[in-house]
Write a protein that holds these residues in place. Structure first.
Motif, short mmCIF file in Angstrom:
data_model
loop_
_atom_site.label_atom_id
_atom_site.label_comp_id
_atom_site.label_asym_id
_atom_site.label_seq_id
_atom_site.Cartn_x
_atom_site.Cartn_y
_atom_site.Cartn_z
N SER A 114 0.39 -16.91 9.92
CA SER A 114 -0.43 -16.30 9.14
C SER A 114 0.65 -15.58 7.82
N TYR A 115 0.11 -14.70 7.61
CA TYR A 115 1.08 -13.74 6.38
C TYR A 115 3.23 -13.66 6.47
N GLY A 116 3.11 -13.75 7.41
CA GLY A 116 4.56 -13.28 8.09
C GLY A 116 4.73 -12.10 9.00
N ILE A 117 3.37 -12.03 9.83
CA ILE A 117 3.45 -11.04 10.18
C ILE A 117 4.30 -10.38 11.40
N ASN A 118 4.76 -11.53 11.69
CA ASN A 118 5.95 -10.78 13.18
C ASN A 118 7.65 -10.65 12.54
N ALA A 119 7.34 -12.23 11.30
CA ALA A 119 8.63 -11.71 10.88
C ALA A 119 8.89 -10.67 9.93
N ALA A 120 8.07 -9.87 9.92
CA ALA A 120 8.20 -8.54 9.03
C ALA A 120 8.23 -7.20 9.84
N LEU A 121 8.10 -7.86 11.02
CA LEU A 121 7.76 -7.03 12.05
C LEU A 121 9.41 -6.87 12.61
N LEU A 122 9.90 -7.79 12.99
CA LEU A 122 11.36 -8.83 13.89
C LEU A 122 11.96 -8.43 12.29
N ARG A 123 11.93 -8.48 11.70
CA ARG A 123 13.14 -8.94 10.55
C ARG A 123 13.27 -7.43 10.02
N THR A 124 12.45 -5.91 10.30
CA THR A 124 12.91 -4.53 9.83
C THR A 124 12.63 -3.66 11.08
N ASN A 125 12.66 -2.43 10.64
CA ASN A 125 12.88 -1.28 11.46
C ASN A 125 10.70 -0.59 11.24
N LEU A 126 9.80 -1.88 10.50
CA LEU A 126 9.05 -1.89 10.59
C LEU A 126 7.79 -1.43 11.61
N ASN A 127 6.41 -0.85 12.06
CA ASN A 127 5.66 -1.40 13.15
C ASN A 127 4.42 -1.22 11.91
N LEU A 128 3.60 -2.13 12.91
CA LEU A 128 2.42 -3.16 12.33
C LEU A 128 1.45 -1.76 11.98
N ASP A 129 1.24 -0.25 12.26
CA ASP A 129 0.58 0.63 11.40
C ASP A 129 1.46 0.57 9.72
N ASP A 130 2.31 0.85 9.90
CA ASP A 130 3.38 0.32 9.01
C ASP A 130 2.38 -0.17 7.88
N LEU A 131 2.33 -1.37 8.27
CA LEU A 131 2.05 -2.51 7.58
C LEU A 131 0.63 -2.52 6.96
N TYR A 132 -0.40 -2.26 8.13
CA TYR A 132 -1.36 -1.67 7.43
C TYR A 132 -1.31 -0.73 7.17
N ALA A 133 -1.38 0.37 7.08
CA ALA A 133 -0.64 1.71 5.62
C ALA A 133 -0.34 1.67 4.21
N ALA A 134 -0.05 0.03 4.65
CA ALA A 134 1.05 -0.16 3.09
C ALA A 134 0.11 -1.35 2.66
N TYR A 135 -0.36 -2.33 3.13
CA TYR A 135 -1.24 -2.82 2.54
C TYR A 135 -2.81 -2.32 2.39
N LEU A 136 -3.46 -0.83 2.69
CA LEU A 136 -4.59 -0.35 2.99
C LEU A 136 -5.10 0.53 2.38
N GLU A 137 -3.77 1.44 2.38
CA GLU A 137 -4.07 2.84 2.10
C GLU A 137 -4.13 2.65 0.65
N PRO A 138 -5.50 3.30 0.09
CA PRO A 138 -5.03 3.08 -1.86
C PRO A 138 -3.74 3.62 -2.40
N GLY A 139 -3.36 2.69 -3.00
CA GLY A 139 -2.80 2.99 -3.37
C GLY A 139 -1.75 3.36 -2.84
N GLY A 140 -1.19 2.53 -1.73
CA GLY A 140 -0.81 2.26 -0.62
C GLY A 140 0.73 0.87 -1.22
N PRO A 141 1.73 1.06 -1.12
CA PRO A 141 2.74 -0.31 -1.96
C PRO A 141 2.43 -1.52 -1.71
N LEU A 142 1.84 -2.23 -0.41
CA LEU A 142 1.31 -2.94 -0.92
C LEU A 142 -0.22 -3.47 -0.64
N SER A 143 -0.43 -2.17 -1.26
CA SER A 143 -2.39 -2.76 -2.32
C SER A 143 -2.50 -2.88 -2.95
#
Ligand SMILES: C[S@@+](CC[C@H](N)C(=O)[O-])C[C@H]1O[C@@H](n2cnc3c(N)ncnc32)[C@H](O)[C@@H]1O
Length: 280
Positions: free
Chosen positions: A67-96
């Protein structure tokens, strides 16, 4: 995949092949999709075990259904999936925002580790393209290997792999895809770790991997939560199928979540100390 489950299973496909991952995260958060997050510590333990057994530091991982590289993002950083959900979905979030440079910088600033390299396979070309562009994948193959064989170039991308992983993709892909991927990288005898939504069978894939000399173990302690049932009809069909297959469905019935079984395949001589790992 059983036809009766296919008919009621939630359809996420509209989000699979967008230019940006936001719709994917939106759709999956709505059903509390957590399997990549729950799988992360299991993958990390097995990766550590692989490094011990093979005496290797740098790893090349193939992610089937990346998919969009989700397992790679989780295994290559200290991020968890909630961090990604927030970064992509929060209005003004860093990946929004639709800004490739910002997405690139986000992952680069999280210190993407270089000792784990990812090659992603997915039939969704835009998702693979995104994961490549933001630096999560070293190589990306956009192909439906259920329907065709690998090109020479794709075989080169898969060569020398250490581990093949998959979350949420068995059912879409079958033994055909696993056999084609494995054949391209069989010289290094990679291990295979799959999380498979219950009650899908892994029997054909285990048999295909056995043809390459791998032994497959179902590690019950590593069963993980995948996502919530989407509708009572889906819940009913999955629980009924589990009963028919003789699979214990207590966690599904009591929590209202679908679970995924974990399968690990490796050459017979390579003994994984999984019992101690499972109790950690
Ligand atoms: C539920 S998503 C899982 C994505 C990711 N592994 C995760 O857990 O978040 C299923 C993925 O399988 C991919 N897929 C469906 N059919 C496929 C095929 N024939 N070959 C490769 N990927 C496929 C979809 O495009 C989608 O990205």
């Amino acid at each position: 995949m059983s036809n009766s489950i296919k008919q009621v299973k939630h359809d996420f496909s509209a989000a699979y092949n967008q230019k940006w991952p936001r719709a994917y995260f939106d759709a999956h958060l709505s059903l509390d999709y957590v399997i990549p997050d729950r799988a992360k510590p299991v993958f990390e333990r097995i990766l550590a075990e692989y490094r011990r057994v093979r005496n290797k530091t740098n790893l090349k991982i193939i992610d089937i259904g990346c998919s969009y590289g989700i397992n790679a993002a989780l295994l290559r950083t200290n991020l968890n999936l909630d961090d990604l959900y927030a970064a992509y979905l929060e209005p003004g979030g860093p990946l929004s925002r639709v800004d490739l440079m910002e997405h690139l910088a986000f992952f680069r600033n999280r210190g993407l580790r270089d000792d784990i390299q990812f090659v992603g396979l997915d039939s969704a070309s835009r998702a693979v393209g995104y994961a490549l562009e933001v630096g999560l994948l070293q190589a990306g193959i956009s192909a439906n290997l259920e329907a065709r064989d690998l090109t020479i170039e794709e075989r080169c991308d898969f060569a020398d792999a250490d581990i093949i992983i998959s979350t949420g993709c068995v059912g879409y892909v079958t033994a055909q895809t696993f056999a084609r991927v494995y054949e391209a990288t069989a010289a290094t005898r990679p291990w295979v770790i799959s999380f498979v939504m219950r009650p899908y069978s892994y029997g054909d894939i285990a048999a295909a991997l056995q043809d390459f000399g791998l032994e497959t173990r179902h590690i019950e302690q590593f069963r993980q939560r995948q996502r919530r049932f989407s509708t009572p009809a889906e819940q009913h069909e999955i629980l009924t199928t589990m009963t028919k297959c003789g699979i214990e469905d207590q966690v599904e019935r009591t929590t209202g979540y679908i679970y995924a079984s974990c399968y690990v395949s490796s050459p017979p001589g390579e003994v994984l100390e999984l019992s101690s790992m499972a109790n950690n």
